[in-house]
Design an enzyme around this catalytic site. Sequence first.
Site, PDB file in Angstrom:
ATOM      1  N   ARG A  74       3.393 -11.910   6.702  1.00  0.00           N
ATOM      2  CA  ARG A  74       4.528 -11.764   5.808  1.00  0.00           C
ATOM      3  C   ARG A  74       5.834 -11.916   6.577  1.00  0.00           C
ATOM      4  NH1 ARG A  74       6.967  -6.840   4.401  1.00  0.00           N
ATOM      5  NH2 ARG A  74       8.337  -6.971   2.582  1.00  0.00           N
ATOM      6  N   LYS A 133      -2.081  -0.546  12.593  1.00  0.00           N
ATOM      7  CA  LYS A 133      -2.335  -1.702  11.745  1.00  0.00           C
ATOM      8  C   LYS A 133      -3.700  -2.305  12.033  1.00  0.00           C
ATOM      9  CE  LYS A 133      -0.366  -5.976   9.983  1.00  0.00           C
ATOM     10  NZ  LYS A 133       0.836  -6.848   9.915  1.00  0.00           N
ATOM     11  N   ARG A 274       9.385   1.583   6.400  1.00  0.00           N
ATOM     12  CA  ARG A 274       8.914   2.186   7.638  1.00  0.00           C
ATOM     13  C   ARG A 274       8.862   3.707   7.475  1.00  0.00           C
ATOM     14  NH1 ARG A 274      12.715  -1.466   8.580  1.00  0.00           N
ATOM     15  NH2 ARG A 274      14.348   0.103   8.694  1.00  0.00           N
TER      16      ARG A 274
END
Length: 276
Positions: A74, A133, A274
Amino acid sequence: MQSGGRPEGVAAAATLAASAETIWLAVAPTLPGFTVEVVPEIDSTNSELMRRARAAPLDPVLLVAEQQTAGRGRLGRGWHSQPGHSLTFSLGLTLRPRSWSGLSLVVGVSLAERLHADVRLKWPNDLWLMERKLGGILVETAGLVDGPDAARAVVIGVGLNVARPAEAAVQQVPGGALPPMPPAGLAEVEMGVTAPEWLARLVPALVADVKHFEAEGFAPFVSRFAARDALRERAVTLSDGTRGRAAGVADDGALMVRVDGRLRRVDSAEVSVRPC
């Protein structure tokens, strides 16, 4: 089903092809014209299917690569893969939903539910494992047909870390900050499961969930997303500097953030969220 590529990639592609045949047998009866292609190396599975979609109507296809040399995430971020260490694939098909809102969240829900109980979703398109992640999702469209029931060719790209990531050395960086945490890998919670095995677990259910989204929209997935929401009730900072507390998602997939006592919708694909 097809496979091909350089001679040194034949063995790797053949391993993926075994799972690809299982996927084809599961999906083809409900998705006419569906094909599976396996290649040892490509620049980007999403880029390849988008090239096809812009040139001609896109038949339903799963494109799987053992290695990507120019994978994209992205906002144009790179996503690089290594043979056996990651799983990278793109699903291309034409959809005509009543609303497109929430498709990337549906993809995330479908994947997370079949990966591991500890996998969470960071709005809008990241998969997290133990606050790190694990993977990402990139949804792109082409061939828009004007009208209230517009059909588009959709390319759903998925990148997942399979191997246990190498431990990052703890060392100081300029400014005294610690280096970023290493990415997560599925091998941390599911040892011995290979990329081809993960592929066979994920794709048939993903196709079914995407078709369900086409028929019913995002609303049926709201509670499923909530069960995996990594941000809910957490303090977050938006990319414009606004601070608030995440409050789940709306029926169309927009992130809801409580700012100064009021709920604010966050639905732009350009917004970065975030945790504080």
